[in-house]
Scaffold this motif. Structure first.
Motif, PDB file in Angstrom:
ATOM      1  N   ALA A 255       0.818  -1.212   0.000  1.00  0.00           N
ATOM      2  CA  ALA A 255       0.000   0.000   0.000  1.00  0.00           C
ATOM      3  C   ALA A 255       0.850   1.259   0.000  1.00  0.00           C
ATOM      4  O   ALA A 255       0.358   2.344  -0.323  1.00  0.00           O
ATOM      5  CB  ALA A 255      -0.936   0.000   1.214  1.00  0.00           C
ATOM      6  N   ASN A 256       2.127   1.119   0.365  1.00  0.00           N
ATOM      7  CA  ASN A 256       3.029   2.274   0.374  1.00  0.00           C
ATOM      8  C   ASN A 256       3.699   2.523  -0.967  1.00  0.00           C
ATOM      9  O   ASN A 256       4.565   3.396  -1.079  1.00  0.00           O
ATOM     10  CB  ASN A 256       4.107   2.089   1.447  1.00  0.00           C
ATOM     11  N   LEU A 257       3.312   1.765  -1.989  1.00  0.00           N
ATOM     12  CA  LEU A 257       3.855   2.010  -3.331  1.00  0.00           C
ATOM     13  C   LEU A 257       3.222   3.261  -3.927  1.00  0.00           C
ATOM     14  O   LEU A 257       2.018   3.504  -3.783  1.00  0.00           O
ATOM     15  CB  LEU A 257       3.576   0.822  -4.250  1.00  0.00           C
ATOM     16  N   THR A 258       4.006   4.045  -4.604  1.00  0.00           N
ATOM     17  CA  THR A 258       3.488   5.220  -5.311  1.00  0.00           C
ATOM     18  C   THR A 258       3.508   5.048  -6.820  1.00  0.00           C
ATOM     19  O   THR A 258       2.774   5.729  -7.526  1.00  0.00           O
ATOM     20  CB  THR A 258       4.304   6.472  -4.947  1.00  0.00           C
ATOM     21  N   ASP A 259       4.332   4.137  -7.327  1.00  0.00           N
ATOM     22  CA  ASP A 259       4.405   3.955  -8.778  1.00  0.00           C
ATOM     23  C   ASP A 259       4.985   2.574  -9.075  1.00  0.00           C
ATOM     24  O   ASP A 259       5.746   2.005  -8.278  1.00  0.00           O
ATOM     25  CB  ASP A 259       5.273   5.035  -9.428  1.00  0.00           C
ATOM     26  N   THR A 275       8.341   2.202  -6.800  1.00  0.00           N
ATOM     27  CA  THR A 275       8.803   3.305  -5.960  1.00  0.00           C
ATOM     28  C   THR A 275       7.905   3.408  -4.738  1.00  0.00           C
ATOM     29  O   THR A 275       6.673   3.312  -4.856  1.00  0.00           O
ATOM     30  CB  THR A 275       8.762   4.638  -6.737  1.00  0.00           C
ATOM     31  N   PHE A 276       8.495   3.608  -3.563  1.00  0.00           N
ATOM     32  CA  PHE A 276       7.750   3.747  -2.315  1.00  0.00           C
ATOM     33  C   PHE A 276       7.511   5.212  -1.981  1.00  0.00           C
ATOM     34  O   PHE A 276       8.239   6.104  -2.443  1.00  0.00           O
ATOM     35  CB  PHE A 276       8.526   3.115  -1.150  1.00  0.00           C
ATOM     36  N   ASP A 277       6.503   5.441  -1.126  1.00  0.00           N
ATOM     37  CA  ASP A 277       6.335   6.765  -0.538  1.00  0.00           C
ATOM     38  C   ASP A 277       7.318   6.910   0.631  1.00  0.00           C
ATOM     39  O   ASP A 277       8.154   6.022   0.874  1.00  0.00           O
ATOM     40  CB  ASP A 277       4.880   6.983  -0.082  1.00  0.00           C
ATOM     41  N   SER A 278       7.223   8.009   1.363  1.00  0.00           N
ATOM     42  CA  SER A 278       8.206   8.266   2.423  1.00  0.00           C
ATOM     43  C   SER A 278       8.154   7.208   3.524  1.00  0.00           C
ATOM     44  O   SER A 278       9.200   6.768   4.028  1.00  0.00           O
ATOM     45  CB  SER A 278       7.961   9.646   3.029  1.00  0.00           C
ATOM     46  N   ILE A 279       6.953   6.757   3.893  1.00  0.00           N
ATOM     47  CA  ILE A 279       6.836   5.730   4.940  1.00  0.00           C
ATOM     48  C   ILE A 279       7.416   4.406   4.454  1.00  0.00           C
ATOM     49  O   ILE A 279       8.191   3.745   5.153  1.00  0.00           O
ATOM     50  CB  ILE A 279       5.360   5.555   5.357  1.00  0.00           C
ATOM     51  N   GLY A 280       7.050   4.016   3.228  1.00  0.00           N
ATOM     52  CA  GLY A 280       7.579   2.779   2.672  1.00  0.00           C
ATOM     53  C   GLY A 280       9.080   2.828   2.489  1.00  0.00           C
ATOM     54  O   GLY A 280       9.779   1.825   2.714  1.00  0.00           O
ATOM     55  N   THR A 281       9.603   3.982   2.079  1.00  0.00           N
ATOM     56  CA  THR A 281      11.052   4.132   1.904  1.00  0.00           C
ATOM     57  C   THR A 281      11.782   3.916   3.228  1.00  0.00           C
ATOM     58  O   THR A 281      12.804   3.215   3.286  1.00  0.00           O
ATOM     59  CB  THR A 281      11.371   5.536   1.354  1.00  0.00           C
ATOM     60  N   ARG A 282      11.255   4.506   4.312  1.00  0.00           N
ATOM     61  CA  ARG A 282      11.902   4.358   5.615  1.00  0.00           C
ATOM     62  C   ARG A 282      11.859   2.907   6.104  1.00  0.00           C
ATOM     63  O   ARG A 282      12.865   2.365   6.581  1.00  0.00           O
ATOM     64  CB  ARG A 282      11.220   5.275   6.629  1.00  0.00           C
ATOM     65  N   ARG A 283      10.702   2.271   5.958  1.00  0.00           N
ATOM     66  CA  ARG A 283      10.584   0.885   6.413  1.00  0.00           C
ATOM     67  C   ARG A 283      11.460  -0.046   5.574  1.00  0.00           C
ATOM     68  O   ARG A 283      12.106  -0.957   6.111  1.00  0.00           O
ATOM     69  CB  ARG A 283       9.121   0.437   6.329  1.00  0.00           C
ATOM     70  N   PHE A 284      11.465   0.170   4.268  1.00  0.00           N
ATOM     71  CA  PHE A 284      12.263  -0.675   3.386  1.00  0.00           C
ATOM     72  C   PHE A 284      13.753  -0.521   3.709  1.00  0.00           C
ATOM     73  O   PHE A 284      14.506  -1.497   3.737  1.00  0.00           O
ATOM     74  CB  PHE A 284      11.983  -0.283   1.928  1.00  0.00           C
ATOM     75  N   ALA A 285      14.172   0.709   3.987  1.00  0.00           N
ATOM     76  CA  ALA A 285      15.577   0.955   4.332  1.00  0.00           C
ATOM     77  C   ALA A 285      15.936   0.281   5.658  1.00  0.00           C
ATOM     78  O   ALA A 285      17.003  -0.338   5.787  1.00  0.00           O
ATOM     79  CB  ALA A 285      15.841   2.455   4.393  1.00  0.00           C
ATOM     80  N   ASP A 286      15.038   0.379   6.648  1.00  0.00           N
ATOM     81  CA  ASP A 286      15.319  -0.230   7.958  1.00  0.00           C
ATOM     82  C   ASP A 286      15.432  -1.749   7.848  1.00  0.00           C
ATOM     83  O   ASP A 286      16.347  -2.362   8.418  1.00  0.00           O
ATOM     84  CB  ASP A 286      14.218   0.139   8.954  1.00  0.00           C
TER      85      ASP A 286
END
Length: 527
Positions: A255-259, A275-286
């Protein structure tokens, strides 16, 4: 009443010309017209295409909610200090209940508090809200959490509304024009796709839930065991009969995908870049930072698409899904991910396909019925009322052209019931002229002069015409409000035809009669 100011004459002529201009684009193919030009769209029964009736399976939502509560209870018990010991933790979908027996009855309230904190607030009507679960305890340490009826209704209603929007986005992404997507009943969605030549692909796109999640694999699990260990699930792979032990915890939600776009990697293989949104980017990085070297599964609708090892932290919020994709498979997956995941699976309840040949036959039959009906109406009016009858026929042609122009500007979709509505309008459109002509005849028999008979005929008949047509419009408004699909199309065409014919009968015909009278000054009226 028989006098028209010059500006009124110009306004009436202008309206007729606008109707002609608005209806002319329907004679040209859509490909040669600019985007801003409107045409009447042909419905499924005229153009051919696919008809799908989908049903939202809300039982899946219940099962997923109960599984989430089970996972919450397991994690909460393990994280409590001291740890809560329990047995018999399970979910009963038939009873909509999660139950667990706490070994120490004195700790039952602690377990109940863990479940209550996992409750989701749902609307309960009249502006109030309540938790979606009811938690109960017993003296022997049994704790249960049951989904409420209010929660079920709220979840079902939200699921249908979300599914409706997601289905619309998926259809739009495929490029299908003039699709009809509407809610039908409490948990069904109607989809009509005019001109679709590959209905199987559309059905596959709409039928997939397309919920993508990212999970870590349980590398210690025995894949040969009949049942997975707690907190783990066995899922099939996308190919080669693979089997994976996937941890139930969702590390990153799709659900955090933007594209999502289809593309090719360096080896020329088709992939899907996301591509993830800001929340997805942070979780994916962690997750990737903390689990370098471990396999990371990408799960789509409970199937593992791929499970590559995390080579290095991925902090840019971008990723790639690779697999045995061809160009169509990659594009279809990208469409699904862009449109979003369905909250519940959709089941095809009814499916029909209308071939282009059947659509062409329907158009031909509709045009023949329209031509035959118009011919008989014209002949009747000409024979029954003479010159005034032929003036009414001219107004009827103007009525037909203006009605088509209005429907074109509205971007209406024409179906067989719509054609039936046009044919019906042709017959009823002359009722007003018949009333006017009969009133003029009556005034002539009463000894009125021609100009007086014309004045009284149009004046006295106008009130009756208005009343009869208003009742017709009320009936069409009810059909449109309570009907669906073809019934609405019929109501729209009849309503538009009724409004236009009131204007042509009382204004256009009166202008033609006034112009004729001023030029001829007859001693008797040809009616």
């Amino acid at each position: 009443m028989m006098y028209f100011a010059r500006w009124k004459v110009l306004a009436i002529i202008g309206v007729c010309l606008l109707g002609i201009l608005a209806s002319l684009p329907n004679l040209a193919p859509r490909s040669v017209l600019p985007d801003w030009v409107r045409q009447i769209s042909l419905g499924l029964d005229l153009r051919g295409g696919s008809y799908l009736l989908l049903e939202v399976d809300t039982s899946t939502m219940v099962r997923e909610r109960l599984e989430a509560l089970v996972d919450t209870a397991r994690r909460g018990a393990a994280g409590a200090n001291p740890r809560i010991l329990y047995t018999g933790l399970n979910a009963d979908a038939a009873q909509r209940r999660v139950s667990v027996r706490v070994s120490d009855p004195a700790r039952a309230e602690d377990m109940a508090r863990i479940l209550r904190e996992a409750a989701i607030v749902v609307p309960a009507g009249a502006g109030s809200q309540q938790p979606d679960i009811e938690v109960a305890t017993s003296a022997d340490g049994m704790v249960s959490a049951t989904l409420t009826e209010v929660a079920l209704r709220a979840k079902a209603g939200n699921a249908v509304e979300q599914s409706l929007e997601i289905v619309r986005r998926r259809v739009d992404e495929t490029g299908v024009a003039e699709a009809l997507i509407a809610r039908q009943g409490t948990n069904r969605i109607l989809v009509q796709l005019p001109g679709v030549e590959d209905p199987a692909r559309i059905k596959d796109l709409l039928g997939q839930t397309a919920r993508m999640t990212f999970h870590l694999l349980d590398e210690a699990a025995n894949l040969q065991a009949p049942t997975p260990p707690p907190g783990t699930m066995f899922l099939p792979g996308d190919r080669f009969q693979e089997r994976y032990a996937v941890r139930r915890r969702v590390e990153v939600d799709g659900a955090n995908l933007t594209d999502a776009r289809a593309g090719q990697d360096s080896n020329g293989q088709w992939v899907v870049n996301f591509t993830f949104d800001s929340i997805g980017t942070r979780r994916f990085a962690d997750v990737t930072r903390q689990n370098v070297g471990r396999p990371f599964a990408i799960v789509l609708d409970e199937r593992v698409i791929t499970a590559p090892n995390i080579r290095e932290p991925i902090t840019g919020g971008r990723g790639q899904i690779s697999g045995s994709f061809d160009v169509r498979g990659a594009n279809d997956l990208a469409v699904l991910l862009r449109a979003g995941a369905l909250p519940a699976p959709l089941t095809v309840v009814e499916e029909r396909t209308v071939g282009p040949e059947l659509g062409a036959d329907a158009i031909r039959a509709g045009m023949i019925s329209l031509a035959v009906g118009a011919s008989f109406v014209f002949l009747y009016m000409g024979l029954a009322y003479g010159f005034f009858g032929w003036l009414a026929n001219i107004a009827l042609l103007a009525n037909l052209v203006i009605m088509i122009g209005v429907l074109s500007v509205m971007g209406a979709t024409l179906t067989l019931p719509g054609i039936a509505g046009i044919v019906l309008t042709l017959g009823t459109a002359l009722d007003a002229n018949i009333l006017i002509n009969e009133r003029i005849r009556e005034e002539v028999r009463n000894g009125r002069t021609p100009i007086s008979a014309l004045e009284l005929g149009f004046t006295k008949a106008s009130g009756t015409i208005m009343d009869s047509n208003l009742t017709n419009l009320i009936a069409m408004a009810c059909l449109y409000g309570f009907g669906s699909g073809p019934v609405k199309g019929f109501a729209v065409t009849v309503a538009v035809g009724t409004v236009v014919q009131m204007w042509t009968a009382t204004v256009v015909v009166r202008l033609m009669v006034a112009t004729w009278y001023r030029r001829r000054r007859p001693q008797t009226l040809p009616v």
